[in-house]
Design a protein around this motif. Structure first.
Motif, PDB file in Angstrom:
ATOM      1  N   LEU A 152       0.821  -1.198   0.079  1.00  0.00           N
ATOM      2  CA  LEU A 152      -0.083   0.115  -0.014  1.00  0.00           C
ATOM      3  C   LEU A 152       0.816   1.328   0.095  1.00  0.00           C
ATOM      4  CD1 LEU A 152      -2.782  -0.997   2.762  1.00  0.00           C
ATOM      5  CD2 LEU A 152      -2.978  -0.855   0.028  1.00  0.00           C
ATOM      6  N   ALA A 153       2.084   1.291   0.762  1.00  0.00           N
ATOM      7  CA  ALA A 153       2.900   2.453   0.946  1.00  0.00           C
ATOM      8  C   ALA A 153       3.545   2.590  -0.701  1.00  0.00           C
ATOM      9  CB  ALA A 153       3.982   2.118   1.670  1.00  0.00           C
ATOM     10  N   ILE A 154       3.680   1.622  -1.365  1.00  0.00           N
ATOM     11  CA  ILE A 154       4.461   1.793  -2.800  1.00  0.00           C
ATOM     12  C   ILE A 154       3.276   2.471  -3.687  1.00  0.00           C
ATOM     13  CG2 ILE A 154       5.110   0.627  -4.822  1.00  0.00           C
ATOM     14  CD1 ILE A 154       6.247  -1.466  -3.142  1.00  0.00           C
ATOM     15  N   GLU A 155       2.108   2.052  -3.286  1.00  0.00           N
ATOM     16  CA  GLU A 155       0.853   2.590  -4.249  1.00  0.00           C
ATOM     17  C   GLU A 155       0.423   3.774  -4.007  1.00  0.00           C
ATOM     18  OE1 GLU A 155      -2.192  -0.400  -3.910  1.00  0.00           O
ATOM     19  OE2 GLU A 155      -0.936  -2.174  -4.806  1.00  0.00           O
ATOM     20  N   ASN A 156       0.816   4.363  -2.767  1.00  0.00           N
ATOM     21  CA  ASN A 156       0.368   5.631  -2.327  1.00  0.00           C
ATOM     22  C   ASN A 156       1.465   6.597  -1.795  1.00  0.00           C
ATOM     23  OD1 ASN A 156      -2.864   5.224  -1.652  1.00  0.00           O
ATOM     24  ND2 ASN A 156      -1.688   3.256  -1.255  1.00  0.00           N
ATOM     25  N   GLY A 157       1.911   7.407  -2.636  1.00  0.00           N
ATOM     26  CA  GLY A 157       3.015   8.235  -2.310  1.00  0.00           C
ATOM     27  C   GLY A 157       2.681   9.330  -1.205  1.00  0.00           C
ATOM     28  N   LEU A 158       3.594   9.856  -0.660  1.00  0.00           N
ATOM     29  CA  LEU A 158       3.343  11.089   0.392  1.00  0.00           C
ATOM     30  C   LEU A 158       2.941  12.411  -0.307  1.00  0.00           C
ATOM     31  CD1 LEU A 158       6.119  10.077   2.814  1.00  0.00           C
ATOM     32  CD2 LEU A 158       3.634   9.855   2.904  1.00  0.00           C
ATOM     33  N   ASP A 503       2.527   5.465 -11.268  1.00  0.00           N
ATOM     34  CA  ASP A 503       2.210   6.592 -10.600  1.00  0.00           C
ATOM     35  C   ASP A 503       3.519   7.420 -10.314  1.00  0.00           C
ATOM     36  OD1 ASP A 503       0.240   8.853  -9.682  1.00  0.00           O
ATOM     37  OD2 ASP A 503       1.348   8.182  -7.654  1.00  0.00           O
ATOM     38  N   GLN A 504       4.474   6.606  -9.683  1.00  0.00           N
ATOM     39  CA  GLN A 504       5.756   7.223  -9.396  1.00  0.00           C
ATOM     40  C   GLN A 504       6.340   7.666 -10.604  1.00  0.00           C
ATOM     41  OE1 GLN A 504       8.131   4.428  -6.760  1.00  0.00           O
ATOM     42  NE2 GLN A 504       6.442   4.582  -5.133  1.00  0.00           N
ATOM     43  N   ARG A 505       6.749   6.810 -11.710  1.00  0.00           N
ATOM     44  CA  ARG A 505       7.281   7.082 -12.875  1.00  0.00           C
ATOM     45  C   ARG A 505       6.674   8.457 -13.586  1.00  0.00           C
ATOM     46  NH1 ARG A 505       6.313   4.412 -17.650  1.00  0.00           N
ATOM     47  NH2 ARG A 505       4.059   4.510 -17.228  1.00  0.00           N
ATOM     48  N   ASP A 506       5.322   8.978 -13.256  1.00  0.00           N
ATOM     49  CA  ASP A 506       4.823   9.749 -13.948  1.00  0.00           C
ATOM     50  C   ASP A 506       5.160  11.061 -13.128  1.00  0.00           C
ATOM     51  OD1 ASP A 506       3.464   8.025 -15.947  1.00  0.00           O
ATOM     52  OD2 ASP A 506       1.559   8.209 -15.106  1.00  0.00           O
TER      53      ASP A 506
END
Length: 689
Positions: A152-158, A503-506
């Motif tokens: 979940l932490a990977i999927e949800n950034g800060l 999402d992180q890539r974007d």
């Protein structure tokens, strides 16, 4: 018990006034990840320890809004862990590791540590703790509760968690401000207010007088008595700008009082005229954390602490601490635009004062934004310095530091594939406006992990392009399989970066694209990022360029300074510039000259001197005084008759001062100087009278 432990922790944080009672982690449908996500960047944990033992963590030692930076989040978490050990006596075996929280690898261990903190003597003196459950007998059940949190932490950034700070409890400095500034003082005599507008003006005048008195209190009861106690360095840090602020607000109150009593000067004009004097608040607010930290440091000495407490008793019967009183100026300067807005709200739309008040509001809003940005830049420069110090073997050109490469944009872990050797490596990336640094994290120990990095490579963004061609994401959701490519222009050299999620890539691509546009704006290729040595107004909109480094852009052709958003817009004409103040009558003109060649800052003046004073070809100049009598003879031309900006200097003195009067009758003081290396004549303003 394990299933309820995270809820017990959330309840404890509510009792400690770190989380509000309606926080999403306290709702019936909440999950353990709601609590973990709120704690991941370490901000609330640092506030927690400062609540349990005020001052145990210096405010400058952690970042209050670090969402875009893994480096800052890890720093906050390490600060929390180190303070748990040094101040709260928690054994290292009972401490989680930074990655246990940031990556949510072991949230059960995080809860165990917080339970230990809640049961410490310091904590129990204020709040009851929540029951520890350190035994791993229920490990299988724990896995059901916490096992998926890392995914979940990977999927949800800060980055999108801005709202978690909206309700963080902080020390109520508003109480101090209200007590000092809203208390009625009989020395302020004004007519009894009849309308809401009258009440607004009365509040403005009374609070300004009370603020002036508060500043005088600091001078009279702290600065003067402590001169024989504190070192010069300590005094300069703790009381930086206080005496100057007192003089400014003494004058401001006098002008406001005259305006209210006699109608002259116009109230709105007072604020517009004092805007430049209030710019000192940028430096004051930037220095505030250092000043408060220095107070905490010297109060470790019992003798000095006793003397400061005596001053506090003399000043306000010990009601407020010195470190808290120093927070009041920052609150005051950020109130002016609110007071202006309220005054406009209660001024009739048909009133001839309305337009002036709108301009005053605009000036005070501009000031507020400037002060906030200066403070933010000061914090940003500290972060950049910390990053530079944490990278071993960082190869920098002579007389250059990381701050010369623009603002810090983003950092984090990526896998990097170099097309030169086709090898993929784990790298920690630091992105700035002009450069991307690729580093390898070095493990020192579990509490300092990530604090030290080894420099591996750098990408100068101006030499690269971001490949926006479509990419083929993997069909199965594996980590590190979401790429983007940066290629060097006119060569085959390129790098492929792999993120954990799409999402992180974007987000990385967005940050890189922003850095590209900051350093080489698409709206104007002839504009470059520029650091101005003193406050500067935009030559398009007239508002301040905000911050203390790379505040705006300088046009290579015209030497005009602009905001990024103002690039490409028409420059202000001289007719749009507000009229200058009336002339001084105590200086007589000596000669009238004509400018026969305009000067727009090219050749530029040396960087350590003030910005150039621009002259148009149709201006007249009255020479008021010269420091030398014969310096102006250049090639047979007398510059006192024709102020000629020439491109070739013969045997000029290296620096000449001259006072002149322009068409507007404003007197300004010049310095003329031979530009370094080229020998051409440059000029700039020393001061405006």
């Amino acid at each position: 018990m394990a299933a309820e432990e995270w809820r017990l922790c959330a309840d404890w944080l509510v009792r400690c006034q770190i989380l509000p009672r309606d926080h999403k982690a306290t709702r019936p449908d909440a999950t353990a990840f709601d609590l973990a996500q709120s704690l991941r960047d370490g901000v609330l944990l640092c506030h927690l320890l400062n609540t349990l033992k005020p001052g145990c963590i210096d405010m400058k030692d952690f970042s209050s809004r670090p969402q875009m930076s893994q480096f800052l989040c890890m720093k906050n978490i390490r600060t929390f862990l180190q303070t748990c050990s040094s101040t709260f006596g928690i054994k290292q075996v009972d401490l989680f590791t930074p990655n246990d929280l940031f990556d949510v690898k072991d949230f059960k261990k995080v809860l165990d540590t917080l339970s230990k903190v809640s049961k410490s003597d310091i904590s129990l003196s204020k709040y009851s703790g929540f029951p520890p459950d350190s035994k791993r007998a229920s490990a299988e059940h724990d896995e059901d509760i916490y096992g998926n949190l890392q995914d979940l932490a990977i999927e949800n950034g800060l980055e999108d968690q801005e709202d978690i700070y909206d309700t963080v409890y902080q020390e109520d400095d508003g109480t101090i401000y209200d007590d000092l500034l809203r208390h009625r003082r009989p020395s302020v005599q004004t007519a009894e207010p009849q309308t809401k507008r009258d009440h607004c003006i009365k509040e403005l005048l009374e609070t300004e007088n009370n603020y002036k008195v508060a500043l005088h209190m600091i001078v009279e009861h702290f600065i003067n008595p402590l001169k024989i106690v504190l070192t010069t360095t300590d005094r300069e840090i703790i009381f930086a700008h206080i005496e100057q602020l007192y003089q400014v607000h003494k004058d401001l109150y006098e002008k406001l009082n005259q305006s209210v009593r006699h109608g002259h000067p116009v109230l709105s004009d007072v604020f517009i005229q004092f805007k430049s004097k209030l710019l000192i608040y940028g430096d004051f607010c930037s220095n505030l954390p250092l000043a408060q930290g220095r107070i905490d440091k010297i109060c470790e000495n019992e003798t000095l602490r006793t003397r400061i407490q005596e001053c506090e008793r003399m000043a306000n019967e010990g009601k407020f601490r010195l470190r808290d009183l120093l927070h009041v100026p920052m609150q005051r300067v950020l109130k002016y635009h609110l007071l202006m807005r309220e005054l406009i709200k209660n001024t009739d739309k048909s009133s001839n004062e309305r337009e002036g008040l709108e301009k005053a509001l605009e000036a005070m809003m501009d000031l507020s934004l400037y002060v906030n940005e200066v403070k933010r830049d000061h914090e940003g420069l500290q972060v950049i310095e910390e990053i530079q110090n944490s990278i071993n073997d960082l190869k920098m050109p002579d007389n250059t530091s990381l701050k010369d490469y623009g603002r810090f944009q983003k950092d984090g872990e990526l896998k990097v594939l170099s097309h030169a050797d086709n090898k993929q490596r784990n790298r920690h990336i630091f992105l700035f406006d002009k450069v991307m640094l690729m580093c390898k994290a070095k493990i020192v120990d579990k509490f300092l992990w990530g604090e030290t990095y080894s420099f591996k490579a750098a990408i100068v963004l101006g030499d690269y392009v971001l490949d926006n061609s479509p990419v083929n994401d993997v069909k199965k959701p594996e980590k590190w399989n979401f790429p983007f490519i940066m290629a060097k222009q006119d060569t085959k050299l390129a790098y492929t970066f792999y993120a954990k999620t799409a999402d992180q890539r974007d987000k990385w691509k967005e940050a890189v694209a922003l850095a590209f546009d900051n350093s080489n704006p698409a709206a104007g290729r002839n504009y470059s990022m520029y650091t101005f040595d003193k406050p500067k107004e935009c030559d398009v909109c007239g508002k301040l360029l905000r911050g203390i480094f790379y505040q705006g852009y300088l046009c290579v052709d015209t030497q005009k300074a602009v905001h990024k958003e103002c690039i490409g817009k028409p420059f202000r004409s001289l007719s749009t510039i507000p009229p200058r103040r009336p002339p001084r009558t105590d200086i007589a003109a000596k000669a009238v000259s004509k400018v026969v060649k305009p000067y727009r800052g090219n050749p530029p003046c040396p960087s350590h001197l003030r910005p150039p004073l621009f002259l148009s070809g149709d201006e007249s100049v009255e020479v008021i005084a010269e420091t030398e009598k014969h310096w102006w003879k250049v090639g047979g031309i007398l510059l006192t008759r024709e102020l000629l900006i020439i491109t070739t200097c013969f045997n000029l003195m290296p620096k000449i001062e001259l006072s002149i009067r322009l068409d507007s009758q404003t007197i300004l003081h010049y310095t003329f100087c031979r530009a370094p290396r080229t020998g051409t004549l440059a000029q700039w303003s020393i001061d405006a009278v």
